[in-house]
Design a protein around this motif. Structure first.
Motif, mmCIF file in Angstrom:
data_model
loop_
_atom_site.group_PDB
_atom_site.id
_atom_site.type_symbol
_atom_site.label_atom_id
_atom_site.label_comp_id
_atom_site.label_asym_id
_atom_site.label_seq_id
_atom_site.Cartn_x
_atom_site.Cartn_y
_atom_site.Cartn_z
ATOM 1 N N ARG A 2 0.830 -1.208 0.000
ATOM 2 C CA ARG A 2 0.000 0.000 0.000
ATOM 3 C C ARG A 2 0.864 1.259 0.000
ATOM 4 N NH1 ARG A 2 -3.061 -3.507 3.303
ATOM 5 N NH2 ARG A 2 -5.157 -3.891 2.460
ATOM 6 N N GLU A 3 1.931 1.244 0.765
ATOM 7 C CA GLU A 3 2.875 2.367 0.778
ATOM 8 C C GLU A 3 3.495 2.553 -0.609
ATOM 9 O OE1 GLU A 3 7.067 3.595 3.063
ATOM 10 O OE2 GLU A 3 5.982 1.758 3.617
ATOM 11 N N ASP A 4 3.815 1.460 -1.263
ATOM 12 C CA ASP A 4 4.443 1.551 -2.578
ATOM 13 C C ASP A 4 3.460 2.009 -3.643
ATOM 14 O OD1 ASP A 4 6.822 0.775 -1.436
ATOM 15 O OD2 ASP A 4 6.537 -1.353 -1.893
ATOM 16 N N VAL A 5 2.199 1.597 -3.549
ATOM 17 C CA VAL A 5 1.194 2.093 -4.486
ATOM 18 C C VAL A 5 0.966 3.587 -4.270
ATOM 19 C CG1 VAL A 5 -1.228 1.942 -5.205
ATOM 20 C CG2 VAL A 5 0.097 -0.146 -4.809
ATOM 21 N N PHE B 71 8.632 2.495 -19.735
ATOM 22 C CA PHE B 71 8.662 2.136 -18.318
ATOM 23 C C PHE B 71 10.080 2.293 -17.777
ATOM 24 C CE2 PHE B 71 4.835 0.137 -19.733
ATOM 25 C CZ PHE B 71 4.017 -0.034 -18.619
ATOM 26 N N VAL B 72 10.207 3.038 -16.691
ATOM 27 C CA VAL B 72 11.500 3.207 -16.023
ATOM 28 C C VAL B 72 11.764 1.994 -15.143
ATOM 29 C CG1 VAL B 72 12.808 4.585 -14.357
ATOM 30 C CG2 VAL B 72 11.316 5.728 -16.024
ATOM 31 N N TRP B 73 12.978 1.468 -15.207
ATOM 32 C CA TRP B 73 13.444 0.487 -14.235
ATOM 33 C C TRP B 73 14.332 1.234 -13.253
ATOM 34 C CZ3 TRP B 73 12.104 -4.432 -13.277
ATOM 35 C CH2 TRP B 73 12.835 -5.089 -12.286
ATOM 36 N N SER B 74 13.923 1.393 -11.984
ATOM 37 C CA SER B 74 12.831 0.682 -11.336
ATOM 38 C C SER B 74 12.203 1.638 -10.329
ATOM 39 C CB SER B 74 13.403 -0.560 -10.637
ATOM 40 O OG SER B 74 12.444 -1.232 -9.888
ATOM 41 N N LEU B 75 11.050 1.259 -9.793
ATOM 42 C CA LEU B 75 10.448 2.085 -8.746
ATOM 43 C C LEU B 75 11.340 2.127 -7.513
ATOM 44 C CD1 LEU B 75 8.063 3.698 -7.525
ATOM 45 C CD2 LEU B 75 7.138 1.501 -6.738
ATOM 46 N N LEU C 97 3.272 5.651 -3.452
ATOM 47 C CA LEU C 97 4.393 6.270 -4.163
ATOM 48 C C LEU C 97 4.116 6.333 -5.662
ATOM 49 C CD1 LEU C 97 7.323 4.564 -2.249
ATOM 50 C CD2 LEU C 97 6.903 7.026 -2.348
ATOM 51 N N LEU C 98 3.530 5.291 -6.208
ATOM 52 C CA LEU C 98 3.164 5.300 -7.624
ATOM 53 C C LEU C 98 2.141 6.391 -7.918
ATOM 54 C CD1 LEU C 98 2.802 1.453 -8.111
ATOM 55 C CD2 LEU C 98 4.478 2.880 -9.279
ATOM 56 N N ALA C 99 1.134 6.495 -7.059
ATOM 57 C CA ALA C 99 0.114 7.517 -7.264
ATOM 58 C C ALA C 99 0.716 8.908 -7.166
ATOM 59 C CB ALA C 99 -1.004 7.344 -6.239
ATOM 60 N N GLY C 100 1.631 9.099 -6.213
ATOM 61 C CA GLY C 100 2.289 10.397 -6.079
ATOM 62 C C GLY C 100 3.177 10.721 -7.266
#
Length: 437
Positions: free
Chosen positions: A66-69, A390-394, A71-74
């Motif tokens: 959830r924390e990582d998602v 797509f950037v590698w990596s999050l 970060l994706l949303a941000g």
């Protein structure tokens, strides 16, 4: 003078897909809640991973998704490319995790783009066995039945070339086999698995399917005929061997006699049409004949018995991985594919591109990404139908045989606390995406 941090990237078409990528084994952790993979077996052997680490915890994404998602949303990306761990799917409750992850992504407005195989083969299976391809199709069907109501875009395999060559031919990746050309059945069985998985996904209603192949433009170390011949062979081995069965339904001539006896009969399945073709790009390859002059490349040492040697690309900055930074190589690669395959090449998505460098103020990564996105735009202007990047990596993650010594993430992960800290490159990419909207 404008810098990479403040100048706008060129304009891409409306609907162009911007994303970031990860893989299950590299970030999830929670190894006790899944079956063992070939990478678990490999990393348990002393000396196989440079820092002696494993992915048992990795980034603990399994518990922190959830924390990582968030970060994706941000970040503001359109899509998130992750992989579905086959060993986890085989375990009780494994698919429940991906259910939760996909729901979280959809709620955040981020398109889930799962890859069905990213090197973490269940330890009980072996790509040398043809039946593994059929088992993979079953895996694809199981995952699609569970996630297909929310997932529209699918990737079958990630980098079968590396999994074949590094894992089975020279043994520096899992499963650690040193078979040289006797590893070629692994290439064919993965490509067959791809085709059978495309059929399984179509049967489940999927309409947006691709494969993520790694490719590099290949340059001879010199004009010497021996170097030119060696470079041509390497281009066949790295690029054409994995592209042409998918795109053309045939193996390139130099490889036909080396493939398994039943390979020709399987090519109709291998060539099941895809909706787009994924390209992972990091650097070109400079290739010479064995014994030819020039410094070796920064890649893994190659055993004797191969008809080529990788040579250093001189006069270029290198990343922390020792890879040369050659943005125009991406343009050359894509325009070369466009010229070679013409209308047999579907739309292209760059499914991985990135670099390793240290520090949270990672200006080197910003410069790298800026230059490569511009090179991608050059390919678009030259007529290549490019649909996404797509950037590698999050996240900084477990980087295979390098362990945790290489950091590819837009987000820094503290190895002791696992705290996430967005880097300068994260903010740069976020600002670029915001400017488009």
């Amino acid at each position: 003078m404008a810098t990479e941090a403040d100048r706008a990237l060129p304009r891409f078409p409306d609907g162009f897909l911007w994303g970031v990528a990860t893989s299950a084994h590299q970030i999830e952790g929670a190894a006790e809640e899944r079956e063992a993979s070939v990478w678990d077996v490999f990393t348990a052997r002393p000396g196989r991973v440079k820092d002696g680490s494993t992915a048992a915890v990795a980034c603990d994404h399994y518990h922190r998704y959830r924390e990582d998602v968030a970060l994706l949303a941000g970040l503001g990306v359109d899509a998130y490319r992750f992989s579905v761990s086959w060993p986890r799917v085989n375990s009780p409750g494994g698919l429940d995790f991906y259910d939760r992850l996909v729901d979280e992504l959809c709620a955040a407005g981020v398109r889930p783009v799962p890859t069905l195989f990213h090197w973490d083969l269940p330890a009980s299976l072996d790509w040398l066995q043809r039946d593994t391809a059929a088992r993979f199709a079953d895996h694809a069907a199981v995952v699609a039945a569970r996630l297909g109501d929310r997932v529209t875009t699918w990737i079958t395999l990630n980098e079968p070339a590396e999994h074949t060559l590094l894992g089975h031919a020279i043994g520096v990746h899992a499963p650690g086999e040193r078979l040289l050309f006797d590893a070629l059945p692994v290439a064919h069985h993965q490509l067959l698995a791809h085709g059978l998985a495309v059929r399984a996904l179509r049967a489940a209603g999927a309409a947006d399917i691709g494969i993520a192949n790694s490719h590099s433009p290949v340059r001879p170390a010199s004009g010497d005929p021996a170097d030119v011949e060696a470079a041509g062979f390497y281009d066949v081995l790295l690029n054409r061997l994995f592209a042409e069965p998918v795109l053309l339904g045939r193996y390139p001539d130099p490889m036909v006699e080396l493939m398994p006896a039943d390979a020709q009969a399987d090519l109709e399945a291998v060539a099941e049409p895809v909706d787009w073709y994924g390209v992972n790009y990091y650097a070109p390859a400079r290739v010479g004949a064995p014994g030819s002059g020039g410094a070796p490349s920064g890649g893994p040492p190659l055993p004797d018995g191969l008809p080529f040697r990788l040579r250093e690309i001189e006069g270029r900055p290198v990343t922390d991985s020792g890879w040369p930074v050659v943005p125009e190589g991406l343009t050359d690669l894509l325009t070369g594919f466009h010229e070679r395959y013409g209308d047999r090449l579907p739309p292209v998505v760059v499914t991985e591109n990135g670099c390793s460098c240290e520090g949270i103020d990672d200006q080197e990564r910003i410069a790298y990404l800026d230059a490569h996105v511009r090179a991608l735009h050059d390919a678009l202007e030259a007529g290549v139908d490019v649909r996404g990047y797509f950037v590698w990596s999050l996240l900084d993650n477990f980087e295979w045989a390098e362990g945790y010594a290489r950091r590819f993430g837009l987000v820094h992960v503290d190895r002791d606390t696992l705290e996430r800290t967005p880097k300068s490159s994260y903010h740069w990419f976020r600002n670029q995406l915001r400017a488009r909207r």
